[in-house]
Motif scaffolding. Structure first.
Motif, mmCIF file in Angstrom:
data_model
loop_
_atom_site.group_PDB
_atom_site.id
_atom_site.type_symbol
_atom_site.label_atom_id
_atom_site.label_comp_id
_atom_site.label_asym_id
_atom_site.label_seq_id
_atom_site.Cartn_x
_atom_site.Cartn_y
_atom_site.Cartn_z
ATOM 1 N N HIS A 72 -39.622 19.341 45.980
ATOM 2 C CA HIS A 72 -40.716 19.070 46.939
ATOM 3 C C HIS A 72 -41.930 19.358 46.453
ATOM 4 O O HIS A 72 -43.050 18.962 46.703
ATOM 5 C CB HIS A 72 -40.399 19.738 48.265
ATOM 6 C CG HIS A 72 -39.326 19.292 49.076
ATOM 7 N ND1 HIS A 72 -39.525 17.951 49.757
ATOM 8 C CD2 HIS A 72 -38.045 19.621 49.340
ATOM 9 C CE1 HIS A 72 -38.468 17.952 50.254
ATOM 10 N NE2 HIS A 72 -37.534 18.913 50.209
ATOM 11 N N ASN A 73 -42.174 20.680 45.856
ATOM 12 C CA ASN A 73 -43.360 21.094 45.363
ATOM 13 C C ASN A 73 -44.492 21.481 46.475
ATOM 14 O O ASN A 73 -45.557 21.363 46.327
ATOM 15 C CB ASN A 73 -44.022 20.359 44.284
ATOM 16 C CG ASN A 73 -44.958 21.177 43.267
ATOM 17 O OD1 ASN A 73 -45.056 22.480 43.640
ATOM 18 N ND2 ASN A 73 -45.784 20.592 42.826
ATOM 19 N N SER A 74 -43.951 22.202 47.726
ATOM 20 C CA SER A 74 -44.788 22.214 48.686
ATOM 21 C C SER A 74 -45.008 23.859 48.672
ATOM 22 O O SER A 74 -44.571 24.760 48.048
ATOM 23 C CB SER A 74 -44.170 21.939 50.034
ATOM 24 O OG SER A 74 -42.822 22.826 50.032
ATOM 25 N N LEU A 75 -46.283 24.046 49.148
ATOM 26 C CA LEU A 75 -46.811 25.528 49.576
ATOM 27 C C LEU A 75 -45.659 26.175 50.139
ATOM 28 O O LEU A 75 -45.293 27.459 49.789
ATOM 29 C CB LEU A 75 -47.939 25.501 50.254
ATOM 30 C CG LEU A 75 -48.616 26.952 50.427
ATOM 31 C CD1 LEU A 75 -48.940 27.347 49.024
ATOM 32 C CD2 LEU A 75 -49.790 26.691 51.312
ATOM 33 N N PHE A 76 -45.053 25.667 51.330
ATOM 34 C CA PHE A 76 -44.025 26.294 52.086
ATOM 35 C C PHE A 76 -42.675 26.816 51.165
ATOM 36 O O PHE A 76 -42.172 27.692 51.291
ATOM 37 C CB PHE A 76 -43.524 25.473 53.194
ATOM 38 C CG PHE A 76 -42.442 26.099 54.177
ATOM 39 C CD1 PHE A 76 -42.718 26.950 54.858
ATOM 40 C CD2 PHE A 76 -41.176 25.630 53.826
ATOM 41 C CE1 PHE A 76 -41.985 27.797 55.838
ATOM 42 C CE2 PHE A 76 -39.923 26.246 54.945
ATOM 43 C CZ PHE A 76 -40.623 27.232 55.437
ATOM 44 N N ALA A 77 -42.447 25.716 50.280
ATOM 45 C CA ALA A 77 -41.494 26.146 49.452
ATOM 46 C C ALA A 77 -41.629 27.248 48.482
ATOM 47 O O ALA A 77 -40.659 28.122 48.307
ATOM 48 C CB ALA A 77 -40.899 24.716 48.782
ATOM 49 N N LYS A 78 -42.939 27.263 48.123
ATOM 50 C CA LYS A 78 -43.084 28.334 46.889
ATOM 51 C C LYS A 78 -43.251 29.423 47.553
ATOM 52 O O LYS A 78 -42.782 30.706 47.238
ATOM 53 C CB LYS A 78 -44.533 28.120 46.479
ATOM 54 C CG LYS A 78 -44.637 26.994 45.615
ATOM 55 C CD LYS A 78 -45.921 26.363 44.888
ATOM 56 C CE LYS A 78 -45.964 25.236 44.330
ATOM 57 N NZ LYS A 78 -47.500 24.654 43.971
#
Length: 106
Positions: A72-78
């Motif tokens: 996904h490369n989302s801020l949430f995943a990070k």
């Protein structure tokens, strides 16, 4: 004493290698590579952590969140990956921890 020095040196060298290899790169596949490498190294350095159910669960969660960064490369995943990784390190270091908050603080 030698085992403690060599294990700490292994963790420090892996952090330096990560920094050298992925300097100025965004989180992505490198997060997955580093997560897999650190899960292996930390279980090697702290073998009693392999017997801890919370450590195994958070290791699995750390790898899953690293896969989500790749996918996904989302801020949430990070953010979740960083929190999961820090919690995993806490559970691996102290096998007797039972609460996530104590592992995260450690």
């Amino acid at each position: 004493m030698k085992k403690i020095i060599s294990s700490n040196l292994l963790v420090i060298l892996s952090a330096i290698a990560y920094n050298f290899l992925f300097w100025n790169e965004k989180m992505g596949l490198n997060s997955l590579i580093y997560a897999l490498m650190m899960v292996g190294i930390l279980f090697l350095v702290f073998p009693e952590g392999r017997k801890s159910k919370p450590a195994l669960i958070t290791a699995f969660g750390t790898i899953i969140t690293a896969l989500m960064i790749v996918w996904h490369n989302s801020l949430f995943a990070k953010c979740i990956h960083i929190l999961s990784f820090l919690t995993f390190v806490g559970f691996v270091q102290v096998r007797t921890l039972r609460f996530i908050w104590y592992a995260f603080i450690l």
